[in-house]
Design a protein around this motif. Sequence first.
Motif, PDB file in Angstrom:
ATOM      1  N   TYR A  90       0.926  -1.255  -0.118  1.00 25.52           N
ATOM      2  CA  TYR A  90      -0.187   0.117   0.040  1.00 25.52           C
ATOM      3  C   TYR A  90       0.921   1.165  -0.121  1.00 25.52           C
ATOM      4  CZ  TYR A  90      -3.989  -3.215   1.453  1.00 25.52           C
ATOM      5  OH  TYR A  90      -4.501  -4.132   1.232  1.00 25.52           O
ATOM      6  N   LEU A  91       2.126   1.241   0.279  1.00 24.75           N
ATOM      7  CA  LEU A  91       2.597   2.561   0.844  1.00 24.75           C
ATOM      8  C   LEU A  91       3.803   2.742  -0.536  1.00 24.75           C
ATOM      9  CD1 LEU A  91       2.766   2.266   4.622  1.00 24.75           C
ATOM     10  CD2 LEU A  91       0.961   3.176   3.129  1.00 24.75           C
ATOM     11  N   ARG A  92       4.331   3.917  -0.224  1.00 23.06           N
ATOM     12  CA  ARG A  92       5.693   4.314  -0.852  1.00 23.06           C
ATOM     13  C   ARG A  92       6.498   5.473  -0.152  1.00 23.06           C
ATOM     14  NH1 ARG A  92       5.238   9.327  -3.176  1.00 23.06           N
ATOM     15  NH2 ARG A  92       3.138  10.213  -3.619  1.00 23.06           N
ATOM     16  N   ILE A  93       7.720   5.517  -0.453  1.00 22.73           N
ATOM     17  CA  ILE A  93       8.242   6.669   0.452  1.00 22.73           C
ATOM     18  C   ILE A  93       8.427   8.082  -0.594  1.00 22.73           C
ATOM     19  CG2 ILE A  93      10.472   7.426   1.319  1.00 22.73           C
ATOM     20  CD1 ILE A  93      10.983   4.554   1.910  1.00 22.73           C
ATOM     21  N   ASP A  94       7.878   9.114  -0.004  1.00 24.85           N
ATOM     22  CA  ASP A  94       7.884  10.373  -0.577  1.00 24.85           C
ATOM     23  C   ASP A  94       8.987  10.973  -0.487  1.00 24.85           C
ATOM     24  OD1 ASP A  94       7.818  11.527   1.789  1.00 24.85           O
ATOM     25  OD2 ASP A  94       5.719  12.536   1.429  1.00 24.85           O
ATOM     26  N   GLU A  95       8.935  12.329  -1.390  1.00 27.75           N
ATOM     27  CA  GLU A  95      10.169  13.072  -1.220  1.00 27.75           C
ATOM     28  C   GLU A  95      10.694  13.632  -0.022  1.00 27.75           C
ATOM     29  OE1 GLU A  95       6.452  15.205  -1.965  1.00 27.75           O
ATOM     30  OE2 GLU A  95       7.379  13.647  -3.036  1.00 27.75           O
ATOM     31  N   ASP A  96       9.897  13.624   1.035  1.00 30.17           N
ATOM     32  CA  ASP A  96      10.371  13.974   2.394  1.00 30.17           C
ATOM     33  C   ASP A  96      10.878  12.687   3.131  1.00 30.17           C
ATOM     34  OD1 ASP A  96       9.691  16.513   1.977  1.00 30.17           O
ATOM     35  OD2 ASP A  96       7.545  16.265   2.533  1.00 30.17           O
ATOM     36  N   LYS A  97      10.809  11.446   2.479  1.00 29.70           N
ATOM     37  CA  LYS A  97      11.154  10.379   3.186  1.00 29.70           C
ATOM     38  C   LYS A  97      10.128   9.912   4.078  1.00 29.70           C
ATOM     39  CE  LYS A  97      15.594  10.370   1.592  1.00 29.70           C
ATOM     40  NZ  LYS A  97      15.193  10.853   0.072  1.00 29.70           N
ATOM     41  N   ASP A  98       8.939   9.882   3.949  1.00 30.07           N
ATOM     42  CA  ASP A  98       7.978   9.633   4.731  1.00 30.07           C
ATOM     43  C   ASP A  98       7.070   8.508   3.857  1.00 30.07           C
ATOM     44  OD1 ASP A  98       8.322  11.631   6.781  1.00 30.07           O
ATOM     45  OD2 ASP A  98       6.973  13.087   5.481  1.00 30.07           O
ATOM     46  N   VAL A 100       3.753   7.016   2.563  1.00 31.08           N
ATOM     47  CA  VAL A 100       2.509   7.668   2.155  1.00 31.08           C
ATOM     48  C   VAL A 100       1.810   6.784   1.186  1.00 31.08           C
ATOM     49  CG1 VAL A 100       3.199  10.004   2.175  1.00 31.08           C
ATOM     50  CG2 VAL A 100       3.438   8.762   0.228  1.00 31.08           C
ATOM     51  N   LEU A 101       0.537   6.571   0.913  1.00 29.21           N
ATOM     52  CA  LEU A 101      -0.139   5.687   0.311  1.00 29.21           C
ATOM     53  C   LEU A 101       0.459   5.935  -1.136  1.00 29.21           C
ATOM     54  CD1 LEU A 101      -3.922   6.669   1.073  1.00 29.21           C
ATOM     55  CD2 LEU A 101      -2.636   4.419   1.381  1.00 29.21           C
ATOM     56  N   GLN A 102       0.207   4.790  -1.967  1.00 34.49           N
ATOM     57  CA  GLN A 102       0.874   4.578  -3.444  1.00 34.49           C
ATOM     58  C   GLN A 102      -0.103   5.172  -4.330  1.00 34.49           C
ATOM     59  OE1 GLN A 102       1.460   0.697  -4.358  1.00 34.49           O
ATOM     60  NE2 GLN A 102       2.812   0.111  -2.788  1.00 34.49           N
ATOM     61  N   ASN A 103      -1.416   5.117  -3.935  1.00 30.83           N
ATOM     62  CA  ASN A 103      -2.144   6.045  -4.858  1.00 30.83           C
ATOM     63  C   ASN A 103      -3.235   6.651  -4.103  1.00 30.83           C
ATOM     64  OD1 ASN A 103      -1.620   4.591  -7.264  1.00 30.83           O
ATOM     65  ND2 ASN A 103      -2.017   2.612  -6.079  1.00 30.83           N
ATOM     66  N   VAL A 104      -4.088   7.860  -4.472  1.00 27.22           N
ATOM     67  CA  VAL A 104      -5.311   8.283  -4.093  1.00 27.22           C
ATOM     68  C   VAL A 104      -6.039   7.931  -4.984  1.00 27.22           C
ATOM     69  CG1 VAL A 104      -4.324   9.930  -2.288  1.00 27.22           C
ATOM     70  CG2 VAL A 104      -4.436  10.646  -4.758  1.00 27.22           C
ATOM     71  N   PRO A 105      -7.381   7.958  -4.835  1.00 25.05           N
ATOM     72  CA  PRO A 105      -8.153   8.039  -3.527  1.00 25.05           C
ATOM     73  C   PRO A 105      -7.546   6.952  -2.810  1.00 25.05           C
ATOM     74  CG  PRO A 105      -9.793   7.369  -5.079  1.00 25.05           C
ATOM     75  CD  PRO A 105      -8.729   7.500  -5.733  1.00 25.05           C
ATOM     76  N   CYS A 106      -7.867   7.172  -1.316  1.00 26.36           N
ATOM     77  CA  CYS A 106      -7.171   6.041  -0.627  1.00 26.36           C
ATOM     78  C   CYS A 106      -7.888   4.701  -0.813  1.00 26.36           C
ATOM     79  CB  CYS A 106      -7.542   6.465   0.993  1.00 26.36           C
ATOM     80  SG  CYS A 106      -7.148   5.541   2.485  1.00 26.36           S
ATOM     81  N   THR A 107      -6.995   3.611  -0.652  1.00 24.31           N
ATOM     82  CA  THR A 107      -7.319   2.399  -0.983  1.00 24.31           C
ATOM     83  C   THR A 107      -8.530   1.774   0.190  1.00 24.31           C
ATOM     84  OG1 THR A 107      -4.984   1.934  -1.352  1.00 24.31           O
ATOM     85  CG2 THR A 107      -6.095  -0.032  -1.065  1.00 24.31           C
ATOM     86  N   PHE A 108      -8.359   2.462   1.262  1.00 24.39           N
ATOM     87  CA  PHE A 108      -9.481   2.008   2.398  1.00 24.39           C
ATOM     88  C   PHE A 108     -10.584   2.774   2.350  1.00 24.39           C
ATOM     89  CE2 PHE A 108      -5.055   1.256   3.641  1.00 24.39           C
ATOM     90  CZ  PHE A 108      -5.199  -0.226   3.599  1.00 24.39           C
ATOM     91  N   LEU A 109     -10.905   3.504   1.566  1.00 22.31           N
ATOM     92  CA  LEU A 109     -12.153   4.336   1.273  1.00 22.31           C
ATOM     93  C   LEU A 109     -13.285   3.516   0.566  1.00 22.31           C
ATOM     94  CD1 LEU A 109     -13.706   7.128   2.168  1.00 22.31           C
ATOM     95  CD2 LEU A 109     -12.952   7.721  -0.226  1.00 22.31           C
ATOM     96  N   ASP A 110     -14.376   3.186   0.879  1.00 21.82           N
ATOM     97  CA  ASP A 110     -15.268   2.418   0.153  1.00 21.82           C
ATOM     98  C   ASP A 110     -16.327   3.299  -0.660  1.00 21.82           C
ATOM     99  OD1 ASP A 110     -17.674   3.233   1.629  1.00 21.82           O
ATOM    100  OD2 ASP A 110     -17.807   1.683   2.907  1.00 21.82           O
ATOM    101  N   ASN A 111     -17.386   2.951  -1.502  1.00 21.00           N
ATOM    102  CA  ASN A 111     -17.823   3.660  -2.400  1.00 21.00           C
ATOM    103  C   ASN A 111     -18.983   4.624  -1.508  1.00 21.00           C
ATOM    104  OD1 ASN A 111     -19.657   1.633  -1.986  1.00 21.00           O
ATOM    105  ND2 ASN A 111     -19.764   1.179  -3.899  1.00 21.00           N
ATOM    106  N   GLU A 112     -19.039   4.560  -0.396  1.00 22.46           N
ATOM    107  CA  GLU A 112     -20.150   5.315   0.549  1.00 22.46           C
ATOM    108  C   GLU A 112     -19.215   6.390   1.371  1.00 22.46           C
ATOM    109  OE1 GLU A 112     -22.793   2.665   2.306  1.00 22.46           O
ATOM    110  OE2 GLU A 112     -23.883   2.185   0.343  1.00 22.46           O
TER     111      GLU A 112
END
Length: 166
Positions: A90-98, A100-112
């Motif tokens: 699910y994650l990747r390391i961003d430019e600040d070395k933190d 974060v999610l690989q993609n948005v919208p969030c993988t854990f958000l359902d359709n409601e």
Amino acid sequence: MSLKPSLNEIQKLSKDKHIENKKYFDKLKKKTPKNLDYVMQEIHGAEFKRTNCLNCANCCKTTGPLFTLADIERISKHLKQKPQQFIDQYLRIDEDKDYVLQNVPCTFLDNENYCMIYDVRPKACREFPHTDRKKFQQISDLTLKNLAICPAAYNIVEEMKKKLPL
């Protein structure tokens, strides 16, 4: 109940008020009212009594939270995964070395607009839009960004400027 301002309006409104808000926050840093934290708690509480985040979830759809190591441990345990499996999936390391999610919208958000890991969600999600944070004046850059994402944050800052004119 519909969101005010609407998601269509929020980006334009926050752009139109950007200079005004930036000046306000610059003054706020220089001359912080003693009761700032108290007033912000009050405004934040009132706004979230009338705001249902499930009507929007724009934060989950457009931005990814930062994941702390504690978040990763907690969420991976909940998902019955090893932390490294969770990171790889699910994650990747961003430019600040933190993390974060690989993609948005969030993988854990359902359709409601429900969060499928709500009880174990990251600290950044739990605290968004950070308008009830102590020493609120210290996160003005973050707040200015959040005004274009979150109608509640926009309303809170507008109310703040009325209650704490500088």
